[in-house]
Each structure stands twice: as C-alpha cells, then as structure tokens.
Design a protein around this motif. Structure first.
Motif, PDB file in Angstrom:
ATOM      1  N   GLU A   1       0.970  -0.939  -0.386  1.00  0.00           N
ATOM      2  CA  GLU A   1      -0.643   0.046   0.221  1.00  0.00           C
ATOM      3  C   GLU A   1       0.830   0.882  -0.377  1.00  0.00           C
ATOM      4  OE1 GLU A   1      -2.929   0.139   3.531  1.00  0.00           O
ATOM      5  OE2 GLU A   1      -4.252  -1.497   2.306  1.00  0.00           O
ATOM      6  N   GLN A   2       0.314   2.210  -0.505  1.00  0.00           N
ATOM      7  CA  GLN A   2       1.027   3.505  -0.614  1.00  0.00           C
ATOM      8  C   GLN A   2       0.425   4.558  -0.147  1.00  0.00           C
ATOM      9  OE1 GLN A   2       1.987   4.288  -5.540  1.00  0.00           O
ATOM     10  NE2 GLN A   2       4.584   2.761  -4.534  1.00  0.00           N
ATOM     11  N   ASP A   3       0.606   5.874   0.432  1.00  0.00           N
ATOM     12  CA  ASP A   3      -0.291   6.835   0.337  1.00  0.00           C
ATOM     13  C   ASP A   3      -0.227   7.826  -0.818  1.00  0.00           C
ATOM     14  OD1 ASP A   3       1.863   8.364   0.638  1.00  0.00           O
ATOM     15  OD2 ASP A   3       2.427   8.310   2.401  1.00  0.00           O
TER      16      ASP A   3
ATOM     17  N   PHE B   1       5.608   3.949   0.882  1.00  0.00           N
ATOM     18  CA  PHE B   1       4.791   3.380   0.936  1.00  0.00           C
ATOM     19  C   PHE B   1       4.790   3.258   2.829  1.00  0.00           C
ATOM     20  CE2 PHE B   1       6.448   2.065  -3.282  1.00  0.00           C
ATOM     21  CZ  PHE B   1       5.530   0.727  -3.576  1.00  0.00           C
ATOM     22  N   THR B   2       2.875   2.398   2.903  1.00  0.00           N
ATOM     23  CA  THR B   2       2.738   2.169   3.791  1.00  0.00           C
ATOM     24  C   THR B   2       2.110   0.525   4.661  1.00  0.00           C
ATOM     25  OG1 THR B   2       0.705   2.454   2.861  1.00  0.00           O
ATOM     26  CG2 THR B   2       1.496   4.613   3.883  1.00  0.00           C
ATOM     27  N   LYS B   3       2.383  -0.060   3.895  1.00  0.00           N
ATOM     28  CA  LYS B   3       2.052  -1.439   4.428  1.00  0.00           C
ATOM     29  C   LYS B   3       3.058  -2.678   3.360  1.00  0.00           C
ATOM     30  CE  LYS B   3      -2.476  -1.112   7.028  1.00  0.00           C
ATOM     31  NZ  LYS B   3      -3.636  -0.759   6.868  1.00  0.00           N
ATOM     32  N   VAL B   4       3.636  -3.080   3.948  1.00  0.00           N
ATOM     33  CA  VAL B   4       4.149  -4.380   2.939  1.00  0.00           C
ATOM     34  C   VAL B   4       4.195  -5.806   2.867  1.00  0.00           C
ATOM     35  CG1 VAL B   4       6.446  -4.768   1.488  1.00  0.00           C
ATOM     36  CG2 VAL B   4       5.789  -2.553   1.795  1.00  0.00           C
TER      37      VAL B   4
ATOM     38  N   PHE C   1      -9.154  11.486  -3.447  1.00  0.00           N
ATOM     39  CA  PHE C   1      -7.556  10.253  -3.562  1.00  0.00           C
ATOM     40  C   PHE C   1      -6.825  10.284  -2.440  1.00  0.00           C
ATOM     41  CE2 PHE C   1      -3.308   8.868  -4.855  1.00  0.00           C
ATOM     42  CZ  PHE C   1      -3.069   7.764  -4.902  1.00  0.00           C
ATOM     43  N   THR C   2      -5.941   8.552  -2.390  1.00  0.00           N
ATOM     44  CA  THR C   2      -5.544   7.930  -0.756  1.00  0.00           C
ATOM     45  C   THR C   2      -4.313   7.905  -1.515  1.00  0.00           C
ATOM     46  OG1 THR C   2      -6.881   6.917   0.114  1.00  0.00           O
ATOM     47  CG2 THR C   2      -7.724   8.704   0.892  1.00  0.00           C
ATOM     48  N   GLY C   3      -4.136   7.134  -1.765  1.00  0.00           N
ATOM     49  CA  GLY C   3      -2.958   6.583  -2.458  1.00  0.00           C
ATOM     50  C   GLY C   3      -2.964   4.592  -2.974  1.00  0.00           C
ATOM     51  N   TYR C   4      -2.625   3.524  -3.075  1.00  0.00           N
ATOM     52  CA  TYR C   4      -2.489   3.012  -3.997  1.00  0.00           C
ATOM     53  C   TYR C   4      -2.296   1.405  -3.109  1.00  0.00           C
ATOM     54  CZ  TYR C   4      -3.048   3.779  -9.310  1.00  0.00           C
ATOM     55  OH  TYR C   4      -3.321   4.534 -10.229  1.00  0.00           O
TER      56      TYR C   4
END
Length: 282
Positions: free
Chosen positions: A173-175, A180-183, A259-262
C-alpha cells in the motif's frame, strides 16, 4: 431519559436509629409509589447491606449512637471504590450540611421533614443515579463492542494476509505521496530488492538494470490514478539474469472521493516468463 416506572422501582435503604422517623419515611415513600424500600436502625449493618444490594439511594441519618452517619459514609466509600455513592443525609444540625457534602453525601434534607421537599430531593437524586447507571452500562457495552470489533478486524487482517500470501508474493500500500505504508510478504528476502525499488524511483547504478519503457507505462498509470492488472515489467539482476515482475494495483479514495493512495499485489514471474520463452519440441 429515565422513566417514572424506573424511578419508582429503584432500591432505597432508610438508615435511622429512630423508629418513628423510619416509619414516617416508609409511609411517605409507599404513598408516593416506591416499590423497593427497606430500612435498618443499625448503622453497623449498612455497609454489608449495600455491598449485597447496591442500593440506588441511601437515606442516612447523621446523628446515631455508636456509629454516626459520617463513619457510615467512610465505610461506604470502601464498598463503592470506583462508583457513585448515592447518599442523601438526614440532619437536624445546619452546621453538619457542608461537612456531610464534603464527606461524600450527594444531598441533604433537614429535620423536621418538609415532605414535599423530601420527595422532590429523593426523586431528583434517583433520576441522577439511574442516569449514571445507564451511562455506566453504555460505556461497558461500548467497551465490549470495541474489543469485539478489534478482534474481528485482527482476524480479518490475518485472513487477508493468508489469502494474499496464497495469491501473490507480496501485498503493498502507498499513501497519496507514493510512500509505502504497508508491505506484506518477503519481497526483500526473496528478490534481494525492496518493494520501493519495484514501484518507486530508481537511482544510481540501478537505473541501467530496469526496462525503463515498461516502468514508464506503470508510472503513467499510477499518475493518472488508473487501476492496472497483471502488468509485467523486467530488470537484469546482479548476475546478468533477466527478472520479471507482475503487479496489480488500484487507487484508493476516501468517502468524499479524495485520492488517498494505491494498494496492490505482486509476484515474481521470472520462471513463468522463461518457460514461455523456451522453444518446445514439435
């Protein structure tokens, strides 16, 4: 709100060493419609009675032989260590009022009784007491709901991770700024490169290893906030071998459409791509 029926069904304890006072209060409360009224003339019994019954209101006389009302209130504080002690004191001494309030009483009535005043103060105190109990129950239910919801979310996240691991090599996840906020998944251990390198900016000697035309298409999709499915791009590893990666992602938006990220998943498809490239005998 507290209903009249709730107030009339509240539990009340009368504590007075004078039988005439006890009978007068019992008669008054009975005529007013109160259904659960008990009494004692023994101040030493009050704490045990309250511990067993948790009265909604205690009508407590201050002037009693052997153990006065102030001593009773000290004992009740030990019973209700974290709660609301619902004490309405009865006193014929005006000078005792402030001391009684400082000792934990919530209100007081004076002797001789003004019956209208007594009934009003009892009603008001019970209303406050029952509202307090409702709030306490609500907080307990809310706390339990939060605990249950937290457990559900943790289980859901654990289930999601297991499913992601089965379907892909990593989840990311990206902001909104591309950080990257989660991997989830052993990307670094498996590929020898961080996931940031797969989808983020590449610097230094790494630039020459990647197929920049492929990465440019991927970056253009993300810049335009477009979803992408099974997008394949490649690089040359340190041993000169071609590596292929397949990623899928989607943009995330909040309730207002901002939009908050991917977020997405990825796989190392090097073996699959090599198998496809190998010539097969006729």
């Amino acid at each position: 709100m507290v209903s009249t029926a709730d107030i009339l069904n509240a539990s009340i304890l009368i504590v007075d060493d004078q039988q005439a006072n006890v009978q007068l209060l019992e008669q008054m409360l009975g005529e007013a419609g109160y259904l659960r009224v008990t009494s004692t003339m023994d101040p030493y019994a009050v704490c045990a009675l309250h511990r067993a019954n948790h009265y909604d209101l205690i009508l407590l006389d201050l002037q009693m032989p052997g153990m006065d009302g102030f001593q009773v209130m000290e004992g009740l504080k030990k019973v209700e260590t974290e709660g609301y002690v619902p004490i309405l004191v009865i006193t014929a001494q005006p000078g005792h009022k402030l001391r009684a309030l400082a000792s934990g009483a919530k209100d007081f009535v004076a002797k001789p009784f003004d019956m209208i005043e007594v009934k009003t103060r009892i009603h008001n105190m019970l209303e406050v007491r029952l509202l307090y109990k409702k709030l306490e129950r609500y907080n307990q239910e809310l706390e339990q709901t939060v605990l249950e919801r937290t457990a559900e979310l943790r289980e859901s996240e654990a289930r999601f991770r297991r499913l992601t691991e089965l379907a892909s090599d990593w989840y990311w996840e990206q902001d909104k700024n591309g950080n990257f906020t989660k991997v989830y998944g052993p990307v670094l251990e498996m590929l020898g490169i961080p996931v940031e390198t797969l989808l983020g900016e590449i610097k230094g000697e790494q630039v020459a290893r990647w197929n920049e035309a492929e990465r440019a298409v991927l970056k253009a999709n993300m810049a335009a906030r477009r979803p992408f499915l099974d997008f394949v791009f490649s690089r040359v590893d340190a041993d000169g071998e071609q590596q292929y990666f397949q990623v899928s992602g989607e943009p995330m938006f909040d309730a207002s459409g901002r939009f908050t990220g991917y977020r997405g998943v990825g796989r190392d498809v090097t073996d699959i791509m090599h198998d496809v490239a190998q010539p097969h005998p006729a």
